[in-house]
Design a protein around this motif. Sequence first.
Motif, PDB file in Angstrom:
ATOM      1  N   UNK A   8      56.241   2.149  29.709  1.00 54.96           N
ATOM      2  CA  UNK A   8      56.942   0.976  29.179  1.00 54.96           C
ATOM      3  C   UNK A   8      55.984  -0.201  29.074  1.00 54.96           C
ATOM      4  N   UNK A   9      55.199  -0.425  30.111  1.00 57.52           N
ATOM      5  CA  UNK A   9      54.230  -1.526  30.115  1.00 57.52           C
ATOM      6  C   UNK A   9      53.269  -1.419  28.941  1.00 57.52           C
ATOM      7  N   UNK A  10      52.690  -0.250  28.742  1.00 55.97           N
ATOM      8  CA  UNK A  10      51.710  -0.065  27.668  1.00 55.97           C
ATOM      9  C   UNK A  10      52.364  -0.264  26.301  1.00 55.97           C
ATOM     10  N   UNK A  11      53.540   0.286  26.099  1.00 54.73           N
ATOM     11  CA  UNK A  11      54.193   0.163  24.797  1.00 54.73           C
ATOM     12  C   UNK A  11      54.596  -1.282  24.509  1.00 54.73           C
ATOM     13  N   UNK A  12      55.063  -1.994  25.506  1.00 57.69           N
ATOM     14  CA  UNK A  12      55.381  -3.417  25.301  1.00 57.69           C
ATOM     15  C   UNK A  12      54.105  -4.186  24.983  1.00 57.69           C
ATOM     16  N   UNK A  13      53.022  -3.886  25.691  1.00 60.40           N
ATOM     17  CA  UNK A  13      51.745  -4.553  25.426  1.00 60.40           C
ATOM     18  C   UNK A  13      51.281  -4.293  23.991  1.00 60.40           C
ATOM     19  N   UNK A  14      51.486  -3.073  23.509  1.00 66.33           N
ATOM     20  CA  UNK A  14      51.046  -2.714  22.157  1.00 66.33           C
ATOM     21  C   UNK A  14      51.926  -3.320  21.066  1.00 66.33           C
ATOM     22  N   UNK A  15      53.237  -3.371  21.315  1.00 66.86           N
ATOM     23  CA  UNK A  15      54.162  -3.853  20.277  1.00 66.86           C
ATOM     24  C   UNK A  15      54.507  -5.327  20.417  1.00 66.86           C
TER      25      UNK A  15
END
Length: 96
Positions: A8-15
């Motif tokens: 979740x952290x990585x995807x939020x950071x990316x989007x």
Amino acid sequence: MHEREFRAFVLIAETGRMDVAARRLGYSQPAITYQVQRLEESLGFKLFTRHPSGARLTGDGRMVLPSVRAVLLLIDSMRDAHGPQSGQGRDLECSA
């Protein structure tokens, strides 16, 4: 700390958007928010600043992002090396 929190952290950071990350991961937005809060509590610092237009990484968030990506790559490579599984044991449980 759990794998789903890291993802979740990585995807939020990316989007830059919690709602987009929630949709892509198949979670509700409150579930994503909860996962980020749990990760922030475990680490002891904020990962994002929240804005009406989305979420931006804090300095601490930018600093840990490469490490979180590396952990996820390691998890994926271990899973790939072991072959298909029944889906059990999908969480990475760490205690400090």
